[in-house]
Structure formats: structure tokens, C-alpha cells
Design a protein around this motif. Structure first.
Motif, mmCIF file in Angstrom:
data_model
loop_
_atom_site.group_PDB
_atom_site.id
_atom_site.type_symbol
_atom_site.label_atom_id
_atom_site.label_comp_id
_atom_site.label_asym_id
_atom_site.label_seq_id
_atom_site.Cartn_x
_atom_site.Cartn_y
_atom_site.Cartn_z
ATOM 1 N N ILE A 194 0.817 -1.219 0.000
ATOM 2 C CA ILE A 194 0.000 0.000 0.000
ATOM 3 C C ILE A 194 0.849 1.267 0.000
ATOM 4 O O ILE A 194 0.640 2.164 -0.829
ATOM 5 N N PRO A 195 1.849 1.405 0.896
ATOM 6 C CA PRO A 195 2.701 2.607 0.806
ATOM 7 C C PRO A 195 3.470 2.685 -0.500
ATOM 8 O O PRO A 195 3.726 3.776 -1.012
ATOM 9 N N LEU B 17 0.744 4.042 -2.979
ATOM 10 C CA LEU B 17 0.077 5.311 -2.681
ATOM 11 C C LEU B 17 0.991 6.349 -2.052
ATOM 12 O O LEU B 17 1.185 7.440 -2.583
ATOM 13 N N ASN B 18 1.589 5.996 -0.919
ATOM 14 C CA ASN B 18 2.156 7.032 -0.061
ATOM 15 C C ASN B 18 3.443 7.628 -0.571
ATOM 16 O O ASN B 18 3.644 8.832 -0.513
ATOM 17 N N ASP C 278 -7.532 9.337 4.128
ATOM 18 C CA ASP C 278 -6.357 9.556 4.969
ATOM 19 C C ASP C 278 -6.511 8.841 6.313
ATOM 20 O O ASP C 278 -5.561 8.227 6.819
ATOM 21 N N LYS D 291 -6.105 5.126 5.840
ATOM 22 C CA LYS D 291 -4.691 4.786 5.651
ATOM 23 C C LYS D 291 -3.961 4.796 6.989
ATOM 24 O O LYS D 291 -3.108 3.939 7.254
ATOM 25 N N SER D 292 -4.284 5.773 7.836
ATOM 26 C CA SER D 292 -3.674 5.801 9.167
ATOM 27 C C SER D 292 -4.101 4.586 9.982
ATOM 28 O O SER D 292 -3.300 4.010 10.733
ATOM 29 N N GLU E 41 0.094 7.953 7.416
ATOM 30 C CA GLU E 41 0.406 6.535 7.438
ATOM 31 C C GLU E 41 0.118 5.876 8.775
ATOM 32 O O GLU E 41 0.179 4.650 8.876
#
Length: 709
Positions: free
Chosen positions: A469-470, A473-474, A585, A588-589, A656
Motif C-alpha cells: 500500500i505505501p 500510494l504514499n 487519509d 490509511k492511518s 500513514e
């Protein structure tokens, strides 16, 4: 478009210029030769005037047909005009122009579509005696049905344009003028005079511009001189330094929020020139002797623009949106004390740009306290307030506004760059450590194939997705965001790009290794003789964790709807803006929180299978736990050691994971507790942490029998 070649100027002449000149206001203006500074008339005049936006101010608009040329044919009252040149001759200093009224209902003021009903065409000539541009404007007629009958006529509209030589608190436009008609009030097509002013301050184009301070008496009464404190070694920005220009967050007592910018116009009798970039000129504050010397007080003037924001609302798609509201424009003048860092000014705000100078409120007091240029005293922020000095019963009274802004100096800049480099290095080290730890687990599985079936598949899926995922996306959003927000601040060059490549490679390697272990564990469990018992334990693990994760996500969504959160981004080189936390957001966190508890599925699996196999290598789960808790330790350290500038998150990124003082304590404790439980389970059995009366059967072979009973 009319032809541009071989055009002869026939409308403007000596008589027409005398007519316009006699009706236009005559004030001291810049001579065009001084403005052009030796360049040709057409090139420089075009760059100064044309393709710019000018705000309109109606001096006496009493009805729609008394406001505009053409009997009020424009549906909505325009708020601005733009001028564009068709032809220009430098020898005679004549121009042919288009004047376009910009309808304030359009999304863009720079709509290139030609609309003859909102456009005038005319010829202009520069008057060397009065240093003004005089223009005769005509309308496009008979355009309703077909262009075949269209022609130019009704040349009764006049325009004058000038460059004023003196600014004041009520007038800070570098270009201004007026539009009127030579018709009488009883004639068809008559309209009241319209003033227009430039929307930008081109101080560099008018080097001899002067500012006239008119509020000395009020400033001296409302801004008393402060006495110097005992610590005289504390230095503040000099009035000519780049630190006098700042962006700011504005909050009203009613809870409204806005952002704005404060730009110094003049210091004493000199223009405030801000022509160098931030880091190139930040050494100005340190080029002086280190010994403290009094600098005294200086007259200073400012232009402050504030853009209010309406409270954020959730749309049908559950995305937060901020709808722009009105603006506040303030021109101010006062005194800046470079020995105390205090700035006190009297201000005037424009109440309605369409109504002219009569709608100006000059009953405003502005107070700001600058931060010292060395160290992080005062939190590294400029603090202040804007308040009305009128009576509360006055219609122009408004509640005070609190102002805060980042005050950036050389030491803080170095600190931020160092912090940025440190966080990038921590991300690289963490990802490298993850890659090494999962590699050790991979080789552990190959050396001890009997331990593979006892590895929780749910845990491996969480760890694999935590890398994927990171990766998708991140990281891309992170580095692109940093390049957009702070290209000047974070001058890391190839260092940033090189580490981005390293992070991507290590994340991909870790994901592939996790996926490989997942495949091996799946296939080995299918071949194992005790596969049924292990699959039962896996199903029970999933039945416990899945509702837990889903319920947590629902809570996050409910909290997100009930209490929308947003963080303020205060960057000294870009406008103050909002970092909006959307539902995505927060999810995701929350995914980061699940990754922090990656050992929970393995703990549950060990309980349900009562396994004491060394399924996880100690170096794997200890190093992975260390990677998960270090960002929270770092965030906790930052909150208690120095001011962290919002918007520079790389390592402890709130997009994150959950970061706050409470979470930074709870999560590390939980991570360490889970690691300790795994150690005990692999030494004494999966049910060692469960009271005896609640334990499963002592061996996983009997688990199916328990389920059947």
C-alpha cells in the motif's frame, strides 16, 4: 479579429486628445520615459499594462442602464476589465486596444472567447504633457443576428490611464484610470464614471515611487514605544530584511479561519524590494556584526490580503471540501521596532471594491510580534492580532482576529533541512531493516520447513499489504508533495531522488519475500498431516481479527464524520494552506495501526493451535517491531524537543499512522507487549498466557475433536 497590418490611426487626433485630457483627472504621474527606462514604448508599455486585470469601482451607479456602456447590455455587473493591444506604434506612441468587461459569474477571468457585447475597441495615444494614456472607445453594433451587418460605431466612451507617483494608505495601485462617456445624462447609453485600479503591485516597475505616510498622529497615540528588556542580545529582523514578508493563519473569535499574506511596501522613504529567493538572502540577517547594537524604529507600510474559508463540509462522495468565501484587503502603515520585534500599524480595509474610496474602513489596529532571528524562541512563530478600534455598536466593527505565521531564519532553515535529511535517512534505514528481517525469516523457513505450517497466514497478508500500500500510494504522493511545497526549502537534489529509489526497491523486495513465505506456508500446511487442525486455528484467528478490524474502521469513519480534522500547513515560502484529512487519509492511518499490531494474528493462531514451534525467528519479529515503534518514539521526541513545522512529515507521517502523545505511548507499549507474548508462546506454548480453565486442548492434534464435540 481586426487586421493588424497596415493600420492607420484615424480616430484619435489632437482635438480628441484635448477633449479627453480636459475631462480626465490630472494628478502627478510617472513620465512614460521614466517607466520605460530606455526601452521602446510598445514593448515595455505592453508588458506593464496589457493582459493585466483591473478592478472596477463604480462611483455613482444608480441603475443597470447607468452603469455600463451600451445601455446595460451586460447581464451581470462586471467586477474587472482587461486590456489587450492589437496595434502599437512606438514613434507616435499610439495603440489600438480591446477592452473586455469580465463578467463576475464566469469561472475564469481569462476566457479567450470573443464576446462583442462585452468588448470595446478603440485607439489610444500617450500624452507626454500629463503622462497619461488617452483612449477613444467604440462599440460593436448590429451583431444580434449576423456578423454580415456588424460594424464599429458609437465612439462616445473615453478612457484615461496613468501611473501615479505617490502611494498612500488608501491608494496602493501602480496603475489606475477611469472610464466615462461624453453623452449627457438624458442621452441613451449614458453611464456614470467608472474607476479602475490594477490588482497587482508592480513596485519594481516604478523605481521612483514614493509613499506618503498620513497616519503619524494616530500611530503615535495607538502604538507607544516599548521599553527594552534586560536581554538586549536578542536580535530581530531588520526592517529591510526578507523576514518582514510573511504568510499567516488568521482565526476569528467566532471560529472562522482564513489564510493570507503580509507584504511590506515601503520602509521609511524606500520601497521594500523582495527580489531574491529565500535562502539566497537569508544571510542578510547574519552579515552584520555579532555584537548587539540598537537599530531603532522605522516607518513601514504593508499590504495584507486575507482569504476567508467556510467550514469544511462533506459532499455526497464523503470527500471534504472547502469553499472559498470573501476576501479582506488591508493597507496599513505604522512603526516597526527592530529592537523589540514589535510591529504596530493603523490599517484601512476595502469594504466593497465596486463602490470606490467611500467604502473604506480605516478604524483598524494591527499588532504583530516577530520572533528573534536566532534560535527558536517564541516558538519560531510571528504572533499578532487585527482588531477594530470602533465602538461595538458601529456597523463597521468586527471582532478581533488572531494571527500566527512561521518566522523563518537561517538557523531554523538549517534545522529543518537537517530534520528533513534525518527523516529521509530514517525511512531508508527502516525499510532496509524490514528487508533484512524478512530475508532472515525467509531463510529461517527454508532451514526449518516444519515451522512453516505454524506461521499465521493472516499475519503474512497484513505484512505484505503493509509494504504494498505505501509503495503504491504514499511514497509517490509524499515526494511529489514535498517537491511542490518546498522546492526551495529542501534542496536535497539527487539525495532525495536516490533515496526514493532505495525505498521503492526495498519495499518491493520485502513485499515479494512476504508473498513468497505466504505461498510456502500455504502449500506446506496443505501437505502437513495436521493441516485440518491448523486450518481450524487459522479460521478462528480470522473470525476474531476480521470483526475487530472492521469495527475499528467503522469507528474511524464515524469519528471522521463527527469531528472533521484538518492540520494547518505553515510554510514560509508558499501560501498558508490546509492539509485536509479526508476519510481515505484516516483509513490509511488506521491501516498503519493494523500494521503496528502485525503480531496479533500470530498470537491468536498460537493460542488456537497451542503451538510452541519457533515459527517466527526472534530477529524477525524483534526488528520488525522495532521498525513499527520507532516512528512513534521519534514523534514523541519531536513534540517535546523542538517546534516541528507542519507539512514536512516524512518519517512520522500522519497519513500513514496515528500520531499523538497518547498514541505515541500506547502503540509502542502494545508493540513491545506483543513481541514479549510471542517469545513466551514459542518457549512455553501458545496457551501459556491464557488461564488454565480457558485453555484449548494441550495439542493441536486434538483441536478437530474439540470442534466436533
Amino acid at each position: 479579429m481586426p487586421p493588424q497590418l497596415n493600420y492607420e490611426f484615424t480616430i484619435v487626433s489632437g482635438d480628441s486628445v484635448d477633449e479627453i485630457s480636459s475631462e480626465s483627472d490630472f494628478e502627478e504621474n510617472f513620465p512614460i520615459d521614466s517607466v520605460l527606462q530606455g526601452r521602446s514604448f510598445c514593448s515595455k508599455f505592453t508588458s506593464l499594462v496589457f493582459r493585466k486585470v483591473f478592478n472596477l469601482q463604480y462611483t455613482g451607479c444608480r441603475s443597470s442602464k447607468k452603469c455600463l456602456p451600451g445601455d446595460g447590455v451586460i447581464a451581470n455587473l462586471p467586477c474587472s476589465i482587461s486590456l489587450s493591444a492589437i496595434n502599437c506604434t512606438g514613434v507616435l506612441k499610439r495603440v489600438r486596444i480591446f477592452l473586455k468587461f469580465d463578467d463576475n459569474t464566469k469561472r475564469s477571468r481569462h476566457d479567450k472567447r470573443f464576446d462583442p457585447s462585452t468588448t470595446l475597441i478603440g485607439e489610444g495615444i500617450w500624452d507626454d504633457k500629463k503622462n497619461q494614456l488617452h483612449v477613444l472607445l467604440c462599440r460593436f453594433l448590429d451583431i444580434e443576428n449576423s456578423w454580415s451587418n456588424a460594424h464599429v460605431g458609437d465612439c462616445t466612451t473615453r478612457l484615461s490611464l496613468r501611473f501615479p507617483t505617490i502611494w498612500s494608505i488608501k491608494e496602493t495601485s501602480t496603475i489606475m484610470g477611469q472610464i466615462w462617456t461624453n453623452k449627457t445624462e438624458d442621452d441613451s447609453g449614458y453611464f456614470e464614471n467608472i474607476m479602475f485600479r490594477s490588482t497587482e503591485n508592480h513596485m519594481h516597475a516604478l523605481p521612483d515611487l514614493k509613499y506618503e505616510y498620513t497616519e503619524h498622529y494616530r500611530v503615535s497615540n495607538l502604538c507607544p514605544e516599548k521599553k527594552l528588556g534586560r536581554n538586549r542580545k536578542r536580535r530581530y529582523p531588520s526592517p529591510n530584511s526578507t523576514g518582514m514578508k510573511f504568510n499567516m493563519l488568521v482565526e476569528s473569535s467566532e471560529g472562522r479561519t482564513g489564510w493570507g499574506s503580509a507584504n511590506a511596501l515601503t520602509v521609511n522613504s524606500q520601497l521594500y524590494m523582495h527580489v531574491r529567493r529565500f535562502f539566497a538572502s537569508i544571510r542578510d540577517d547574519f552579515s552584520k556584526p555579532t555584537r548587539w547594537e540598537p537599530q531603532g524604529r522605522a516607518n513601514i507600510s504593508y499590504r495584507i490580503d486575507i482569504k476567508w474559508q467556510t467550514p469544511p463540509k462533506l459532499t455526497d462522495e464523503d470527500n471534504a471540501s472547502i469553499v472559498p468565501d470573501e476576501k479582506m484587503e488591508i493597507t496599513a502603515e505604522g512603526i516597526y521596532d527592530a529592537d523589540t520585534g514589535g510591529l504596530c500599524m493603523i490599517g484601512c480595509r476595502k469594504l466593497d471594491q465596486l463602490l470606490g474610496n467611500a467604502s473604506i474602513d480605516c478604524g483598524i489596529l494591527l499588532n504583530f510580534q516577530f520572533a528573534p532571528v536566532k534560535g527558536l524562541e517564541n516558538g519560531g512563530y510571528i504572533r499578532g492580532e487585527i482588531k477594530s478600534i470602533r465602538e461595538k455598536s458601529d456597523l463597521l466593527y468586527f471582532d478581533h482576529l488572531d494571527v500566527s505565521s512561521v518566522a523563518y531564519n537561517r538557523e531554523q532553515a538549517r534545522h529543518t533541512i537537517w530534520t528533513m535529511d534525518l527523516e529521509i535517512a530514517l525511512v531508508v534505514i527502516s525499510q532496509t531493516l524490514v528487508c533484512l528481517s524478512v530475508r532472515s525469516q525467509f531463510y529461517h523457513s527454508k532451514r526449518h520447513p516444519n515451522s512453516l505450517p505454524f506461521t499465521s497466514l493472516v499475519m503474512l497478508v497484513i505484512l505484505a499489504l503493509g509494504q504494498l500500500i505505501p509503495l503504491v500510494l504514499n511514497y509517490e504522493a509524499l515526494f511529489n508533495h514535498k517537491n511542490d511545497q518546498g522546492t526551495v526549502l529542501f534542496q536535497t537534489g539527487g539525495w532525495l531522488e536516490a533515496n526514493e529509489v532505495i525505498i521503492r526497491i526495498t519495499s518491493m523486495v520485502a513485499f515479494l519475500l512476504y508473498f513468497r513465505i505466504l505461498q510456502q506456508a500455504f502449500s506446506s500446511r496443505s501437505k502437513d498431516g495436521n493441516g485440518k487442525g491448523l486450518w481450524f486455528a487459522e479460521k478462528m484467528t480470522l473470525l476474531v481479527t476480521l470483526p475487530l478490524y472492521v469495527s475499528g474502521a467503522i469507528i474511524v469513519l464515524l469519528v471522521d464524520r463527527a469531528n472533521y480534522k484538518r492540520d494547518i500547513v505553515l510554510l514560509p515560502i508558499s501560501p498558508v494552506d490546509y492539509w485536509q484529512r479526508s476519510t481515505l487519509d484516516d483509513l490509511k492511518s488506521y491501516a498503519g495501526l493494523i500494521s503496528d499490531g502485525f503480531l496479533l494474528p500470530q498470537i491468536l493462531f498460537n493460542i488456537f493451535s497451542n503451538s510452541r514451534e519457533n515459527a517466527l525467528r526472534p530477529s524477525f519479529y524483534i526488528s520488525t517491531s522495532l521498525v513499527r515503534l520507532l516512528p512513534h518514539v521519534y514523534d514523541l521526541y519531536c513534540d517535546h524537543s523542538y517546534v516541528e513545522y507542519k507539512g514536512t512529515f516524512v518519517y512520522a507521517n500522519p497519513a500513514e499512522n496515528f500520531f499523538s502523545t497518547v498514541w505515541d505511548v500506547i502503540i509502542p507499549i502494545g508493540v513491545l507487549l506483543f513481541a514479549a507474548i510471542i517469545y513466551l508462546q514459542q518457549q512455553f506454548g501458545g496457551c501459556c498466557i491464557v488461564p488454565k480453565r480457558f485453555r484449548w486442548s494441550e495439542s493441536y492434534e486434538n483441536i478437530p475433536m474439540v470442534s466436533e464435540s
